[in-house]
Design an enzyme around this catalytic site. Structure first.
Site, short mmCIF file in Angstrom:
data_model
loop_
_atom_site.label_atom_id
_atom_site.label_comp_id
_atom_site.label_asym_id
_atom_site.label_seq_id
_atom_site.Cartn_x
_atom_site.Cartn_y
_atom_site.Cartn_z
CD GLU A 80 3.77 9.97 2.19
OE1 GLU A 80 4.20 10.44 3.26
OE2 GLU A 80 3.16 8.92 2.15
CG ASN B 62 2.24 7.49 7.26
OD1 ASN B 62 2.68 6.38 6.95
ND2 ASN B 62 2.33 8.54 6.45
CE LYS C 242 0.07 4.28 7.54
NZ LYS C 242 1.47 3.83 7.30
CG ASP D 202 5.52 3.50 5.69
OD1 ASP D 202 6.13 3.62 4.60
OD2 ASP D 202 4.54 4.21 6.01
O1 766 Z 1 -1.68 3.31 4.29
C1 766 Z 1 -0.50 3.65 4.20
N1 766 Z 1 0.49 2.74 4.25
C2 766 Z 1 0.20 1.36 4.54
C3 766 Z 1 -0.15 0.48 3.35
C4 766 Z 1 -0.52 -0.81 4.02
C5 766 Z 1 -0.28 -2.08 3.37
C6 766 Z 1 0.34 -3.07 4.23
C7 766 Z 1 -0.23 -3.81 5.25
C8 766 Z 1 0.67 -4.78 5.81
C9 766 Z 1 0.46 -5.75 6.80
N2 766 Z 1 1.43 -6.62 7.18
C10 766 Z 1 2.65 -6.56 6.59
C11 766 Z 1 2.92 -5.65 5.60
C12 766 Z 1 1.92 -4.74 5.23
S1 766 Z 1 1.96 -3.52 4.01
C13 766 Z 1 -0.13 5.07 3.98
C14 766 Z 1 -1.13 5.96 3.59
C15 766 Z 1 -0.83 7.32 3.37
C16 766 Z 1 -1.89 8.26 2.96
C17 766 Z 1 -2.88 7.87 2.06
C18 766 Z 1 -3.87 8.76 1.69
C19 766 Z 1 -3.87 10.06 2.20
F1 766 Z 1 -4.82 10.94 1.82
C20 766 Z 1 -2.90 10.46 3.09
C21 766 Z 1 -1.90 9.56 3.49
C22 766 Z 1 0.49 7.77 3.52
C23 766 Z 1 1.47 6.89 3.91
O2 766 Z 1 2.76 7.30 4.08
C24 766 Z 1 1.18 5.55 4.16
O3 766 Z 1 2.19 4.73 4.58
MG MG Z 2 3.88 5.90 5.17
#
Ligand code: 766
Ligand code: MG
Length: 214
Positions: free
Chosen positions: A199, A170, A144, A141
């Site tokens: 969500e 996602n 992406k 998660d």
């Molecule tokens: O980007 C998303 N999740 C990732 C955040 C990344 C941070 C990290 C990088 C990283 C690298 N290494 C270790 C740990 C980590 S944590 C995300 C985005 C949407 C979304 C946003 C706008 C939209 F219009 C529609 C859907 C929905 C979702 O459910 C998501 O999960």
């Molecule tokens: Mg997500």
């Protein structure tokens, strides 16, 4: 200074959820995100699919890539057997600080190890740093465009065994096309799509469950 969305979400949990009650923490976050401010938690619809995969698998060792505020961390950890462990990686120190407090509010801090940093840096160090042999379940998660390279990295580092389950959020929105193509076409995975919604919205999204065949 202005508060951030994660801080406002933490405030809602501290004001409305019961300490030590994971279900009330989950419910409070979902209420906040439905009625106050959208946030990128896996949410309740996909969360129920996550719950059923965890309950069926009864995993002893879980890796979560992408903690955010700890919503899915709390859902997963609340379903784990007593000696099971969940390692969750978060890149953003502010998100990690909020997640630690939400996980503690739920009373699940003894089952969860929250590690700050990038997946590409930490995955090769899992065995030596945390004594991990293999993961029974990985919940993807995070970024992406890191789902595919990190899956290949976990294979190379021997962190997956026959029967390990990858559950990816996602896969439709925002989408992970290269990852989907890989797990759906590789002879080393049995892959299954669970259709749902992004969500707190009506947009399509879903979870992809992929069993590693060794
Ligand atoms: O980007 C998303 N999740 C990732 C955040 C990344 C941070 C990290 C990088 C990283 C690298 N290494 C270790 C740990 C980590 S944590 C995300 C985005 C949407 C979304 C946003 C706008 C939209 F219009 C529609 C859907 C929905 C979702 O459910 C998501 O999960
Ligand atoms: Mg997500």
């Amino acid at each position: 200074t202005q508060s951030t969305r994660p801080q406002r979400l933490l405030g809602a949990v501290q004001q409305n959820a019961t300490r030590g009650d994971p279900r009330s923490v989950v419910k409070t976050i979902d209420q906040f995100c439905k009625h106050k401010e959208w946030a990128m938690n896996v949410g309740d619809e996909k969360g129920c699919i996550l719950d059923s995969v965890v309950s069926e698998l009864n995993p002893a060792t879980v890796l979560e890539l992408g903690t955010y505020c700890g919503y899915s961390t709390v859902r997963i950890a609340s379903l784990l057997p007593p000696h099971a462990r969940l390692i969750t990686l978060e890149f953003n120190p502010h998100f990690a600080a909020v997640a630690r407090q939400i996980i503690a509010w739920a009373g699940l801090q003894d089952k969860v190890l929250l590690v700050e940093g990038a997946s590409g840096d930490w995955i090769p160090k899992m065995k030596e740093q945390f004594g991990v042999k293999t993961f029974d379940l990985v919940f993807l998660d995070h970024w992406k465009d890191r789902y595919l390279p990190d899956t290949k990295l976990m294979e190379e580092c021997g962190l997956l065994r026959k029967g390990s389950v990858l559950l990816a959020d996602n896969v439709v929105c925002p989408g992970t096309p290269d990852y989907l193509q890989y797990v759906r076409n590789s002879p080393r995975y049995n892959s299954q799509y669970f259709r749902s919604h992004l969500e707190y919205t009506k947009a399509e999204d879903g979870l992809e469950k992929s069993v590693f065949l060794g």
